[in-house]
Design a protein around this motif. Structure first.
Motif, short mmCIF file in Angstrom:
data_model
loop_
_atom_site.label_atom_id
_atom_site.label_comp_id
_atom_site.label_asym_id
_atom_site.label_seq_id
_atom_site.Cartn_x
_atom_site.Cartn_y
_atom_site.Cartn_z
N LYS A 140 19.42 2.83 0.90
CA LYS A 140 20.24 1.83 1.83
C LYS A 140 21.13 2.75 2.83
CE LYS A 140 24.45 -0.86 0.78
NZ LYS A 140 25.27 -1.10 -0.29
N ASN A 141 21.68 3.76 2.43
CA ASN A 141 22.83 4.39 3.25
C ASN A 141 22.09 5.43 4.18
OD1 ASN A 141 25.17 3.47 2.01
ND2 ASN A 141 24.85 4.84 0.26
N ARG A 142 20.85 5.68 4.15
CA ARG A 142 20.16 6.84 4.77
C ARG A 142 18.90 6.21 5.74
NH1 ARG A 142 22.75 11.67 4.13
NH2 ARG A 142 23.88 11.74 2.20
N ALA A 143 17.90 5.61 4.95
CA ALA A 143 16.74 5.65 5.61
C ALA A 143 16.64 4.96 6.86
CB ALA A 143 15.74 4.66 4.43
N ASP A 144 16.07 5.58 7.83
CA ASP A 144 15.46 4.96 9.06
C ASP A 144 14.15 4.49 9.29
OD1 ASP A 144 14.84 7.51 9.36
OD2 ASP A 144 15.52 7.59 11.42
N VAL A 145 13.33 4.91 8.31
CA VAL A 145 12.09 4.78 8.44
C VAL A 145 11.65 4.31 6.84
CG1 VAL A 145 9.53 5.15 8.84
CG2 VAL A 145 11.24 5.93 10.08
N VAL A 146 10.88 3.01 6.73
CA VAL A 146 10.59 2.44 5.49
C VAL A 146 9.27 1.94 5.56
CG1 VAL A 146 11.36 0.80 3.71
CG2 VAL A 146 13.02 1.50 4.83
N VAL A 147 8.46 2.65 4.37
CA VAL A 147 7.17 2.34 4.39
C VAL A 147 6.95 1.38 3.04
CG1 VAL A 147 4.54 3.09 4.40
CG2 VAL A 147 6.38 4.36 5.60
N TYR A 148 6.24 0.30 3.06
CA TYR A 148 5.72 -0.42 2.02
C TYR A 148 4.24 -0.18 1.98
CZ TYR A 148 10.33 -2.60 0.92
OH TYR A 148 11.57 -2.65 0.52
N TRP A 149 3.59 0.53 1.16
CA TRP A 149 2.05 0.80 1.13
C TRP A 149 1.53 0.12 -0.36
CZ3 TRP A 149 -0.14 5.11 4.05
CH2 TRP A 149 -1.70 5.19 3.92
N GLY A 150 0.74 -0.86 0.07
CA GLY A 150 -0.19 -1.44 -0.98
C GLY A 150 0.90 -2.34 -1.95
N CYS A 151 2.02 -2.81 -1.35
CA CYS A 151 2.93 -3.90 -2.20
C CYS A 151 3.32 -4.86 -1.37
CB CYS A 151 4.04 -2.84 -2.84
SG CYS A 151 4.90 -1.91 -1.90
N ASN A 152 3.89 -5.82 -2.02
CA ASN A 152 4.29 -7.23 -1.20
C ASN A 152 5.61 -7.61 -1.83
OD1 ASN A 152 4.46 -9.53 0.29
ND2 ASN A 152 2.76 -10.62 -0.95
N PRO A 153 6.67 -6.92 -1.53
CA PRO A 153 8.05 -7.31 -2.13
C PRO A 153 8.41 -8.64 -2.02
CG PRO A 153 8.28 -5.72 -0.42
CD PRO A 153 6.95 -5.69 -0.79
N MET A 154 8.35 -9.22 -0.79
CA MET A 154 8.37 -10.60 -0.61
C MET A 154 8.26 -11.62 -1.36
SD MET A 154 10.32 -10.88 1.99
CE MET A 154 10.26 -12.41 2.42
N HIS A 155 6.99 -11.01 -2.42
CA HIS A 155 6.43 -12.31 -3.48
C HIS A 155 6.74 -11.53 -4.84
CE1 HIS A 155 3.59 -14.92 -0.99
NE2 HIS A 155 4.43 -14.56 -0.40
N ALA A 156 6.73 -9.94 -5.08
CA ALA A 156 6.63 -9.43 -6.34
C ALA A 156 8.24 -8.71 -6.92
CB ALA A 156 5.64 -8.35 -6.44
#
Ligand code: SF4
Length: 432
Positions: A140-156
């Motif tokens: 939250k405080n540092r990340a400027d690149v976020v990758v979601y690989w093989g996951c679908n947080p909007m649903h899970a």
């Protein structure tokens, strides 16, 4: 109406600890802040069966019995079994899990949790090549690149993105606008729809795509015009974005633990993250599923030295996923009795495992009617952790948080049931 604040949600590995429960006459009637899944766990659905008494199957019909009778019968099954399997654990608290470890040792059982059908491949990979992680706060405080690989947080993991991507952080004051979001998924998911870069690769070819990314990152040429259906230029562009990160985070899920290659997909992804640290700060976090799947692997490791698939049949703990996992034991017809706690393999295991469950005695420590209780011979209902019982749970990146008791229940907790079961199994084994 009473408002109980700072409640911890007992559903997914995001383990939100800012839930407000609305309580009326010792019943949770509403929530504030919980997502739709969390809310539906807290609030009783009209018509859903919640067991209030232990049940034993007699002549094909369930009959209500006392806790003493149900626990005595369950203990006898465990004590007399040659190859008992004790499975589940990810939806209960750590102190209950610790009693479960003692019980497994006493019964000479195999103890295994939902990791073996979930992020178990990630555990195998990190044992091979390492585990470079961080906590949510750092994302939250540092990340400027976020990758979601093989996951679908909007649903899970529905509040995961609002807490880690859209949130404004100490060095990321503009929240989402300060971050590049990359989603890798064969489908155009609701998560992918929010991405800046969507690598829509071919299903089952993640290993090749990571391999191409590492090839390019290490200064070599990608030999093909496209890899896993993704054009070379897009792969190179994505790697350049990863290299430019000030702080990058790779979240990954079932899309790579369940698809072809399983643990090898994860170990190459871990090595990509490690290689990236030559250029930029990079870490990863597995999107652990149940709210306390991580807790079981912690407890099991402290107690036995191994995280899951632990076999106590020879006295000393032994660990061999592929042989000592729940599905291995069921599908190979080795297990001759099964205790299920805080899990629903009846709904989530493949047919061949269910066929074995139908042949052997099954004990279910479970509050609700599920496909597992349909297969069970004994049902022992507990108070629900996070609502009616307290205890410790571990968030997906290993942060421990105390689950609250919000309302009272007449039912025994998982921990009390297991303690009674342990005493009884000891008595039966001593009298052998
Ligand atoms: S995101 Fe997960 S932990 Fe948070 S409220 Fe929803 S289900 Fe519960």
């Amino acid at each position: 109406m009473e408002y109980v604040k700072n409640v911890v949600c007992p559903f997914c590995g995001t383990l939100c600890d800012d839930i407000i429960c609305k309580v009326e006459d010792n019943e949770i009637v509403g929530t504030i802040n919980a997502c739709r899944i969390g809310h539906s766990k807290f609030v009783h659905a009209e018509g859903a069966v919640r067991y209030t008494k232990p049940l034993i199957r007699k002549n094909g019909e369930f009959v209500e019995v006392s806790y003493d009778e149900a626990i005595d019968k369950a203990a006898k099954i465990l004590a007399e079994s040659k190859r008992p399997l004790m499975y589940g654990w990810s939806c209960t608290e750590c102190e209950a899990q610790a009693v479960g470890m003692e019980l497994a040792e006493e019964a000479g059982a195999v103890i295994d949790n939902t990791a073996s059908v979930c992020h178990g491949p990630s555990v195998l990979a990190l044992q091979d090549v390492g585990y470079p992680i961080c906590t949510f706060g750092e994302v939250k405080n540092r990340a400027d690149v976020v990758v979601y690989w093989g996951c679908n947080p909007m649903h899970a993991h529905p509040r995961h993105m609002s807490r880690n991507v859209f949130a404004r952080g100490f060095f990321r004051e503009r929240g989402r606008s300060d971050r590049t979001l990359i989603v890798v998924d064969p489908r155009k998911t609701d998560t992918a729809k929010l991405a800046d870069i969507h690598l829509q690769l071919d299903f089952d070819r993640d290993y090749e795509l990571v391999d191409a990314m590492r090839t390019y990152l290490l200064g070599n040429e990608i030999l093909y015009d496209e890899v896993a259906g993704v054009p070379r230029e897009q792969i190179e562009e994505a790697v350049e974005a990863l290299k430019k990160a000030q702080f990058g985070i790779l979240f990954f899920g079932m899309g790579i633990t369940h698809s072809r290659g399983k643990h090898r997909n994860i170990d190459t992804a871990i090595m990509l993250v490690q290689d990236l640290n030559d250029y930029a700060k990079w870490t990863l976090i597995p999107m652990r599923g149940h709210y306390n799947v991580t807790g079981f692997n912690q407890v099991c490791t402290w107690e036995s030295g191994y995280p899951f698939c632990v076999d106590f049949s020879g006295g000393e703990p032994r660990y061999n996923p592929g042989e000592t996992g729940a599905n291995d034991l069921l599908q190979n017809k080795e297990a001759d009795a099964m205790m299920v706690i805080a899990s629903d393999p009846g709904a989530h295991f493949p047919q061949r495992a269910l066929e074995r469950m139908a042949e052997i005695p099954v004990i279910a420590i479970e509050p609700h009617r599920t496909p597992t209780t349909e297969l069970a011979d004994i049902i022992i209902p507990p108070a629900i952790v996070g609502m009616e019982a307290e205890g410790t749970a571990y968030r997906m990146e290993g942060v421990p948080i105390r689950m609250k008791k919000v309302v009272d229940s007449d039912l025994l907790s998982d921990r009390e049931i297991l303690e009674r079961l342990l005493e009884k199994v000891k008595e039966y084994r001593a009298s052998k």
